[in-house]
Design a protein around this motif. Sequence first.
Motif, PDB file in Angstrom:
ATOM      1  N   VAL A 178      12.689  -8.423  27.550  1.00 40.55           N
ATOM      2  CA  VAL A 178      12.903  -9.391  28.617  1.00 40.55           C
ATOM      3  C   VAL A 178      13.986 -10.405  28.230  1.00 40.55           C
ATOM      4  O   VAL A 178      14.966 -10.592  28.948  1.00 40.55           O
TER       5      VAL A 178
ATOM      6  N   ASP B 236       7.643  -7.978  38.520  1.00 43.73           N
ATOM      7  CA  ASP B 236       7.540  -8.732  37.265  1.00 43.73           C
ATOM      8  C   ASP B 236       6.118  -8.728  36.717  1.00 43.73           C
ATOM      9  O   ASP B 236       5.875  -9.221  35.610  1.00 43.73           O
TER      10      ASP B 236
ATOM     11  N   TYR C 245       2.910 -10.072  29.151  1.00 38.93           N
ATOM     12  CA  TYR C 245       4.094 -10.608  28.481  1.00 38.93           C
ATOM     13  C   TYR C 245       3.759 -10.917  27.026  1.00 38.93           C
ATOM     14  O   TYR C 245       2.780 -11.619  26.737  1.00 38.93           O
TER      15      TYR C 245
END
Length: 127
Positions: free
Chosen positions: A48, A90, A94
């Motif tokens: 990312v 998205d 993460y």
Amino acid sequence: QVQLVESGGGLVQAGGSLRVSCAASRGILRRYVMGWFRQAPARKREFVAAMNRNDSITYYADSVNGRFTISRDNAKNTVYLQMNSLKPEDTAVYYCAAGTAWYGSSWPRQRDGMDYWGKGTLVTVSL
């Protein structure tokens, strides 16, 4: 040894913003190249964003460039990923990572080239 803990994930509507954080319970983050990666369901982990040790250079995946910003607060020993104009694509877990290598234009091909990883925080973007 560096121990990383992500936080700040959650549910947000498309077009909204969210900031995820990565704090080090052990280790000094300013000594490391820092990166954010993500993994969506049934997909491989992907790069990312990354920041070099003195915060002078950042690199972003094309899919997030202009919408996401990586930053570091050395006083708090924390790295952030500010995410704006979020899209359903998205949605992912993460991961924060720390390492010593800077990959330059090869960052988009990196999935495992970091030394320390957090356990991740889930970001879900709804329509």
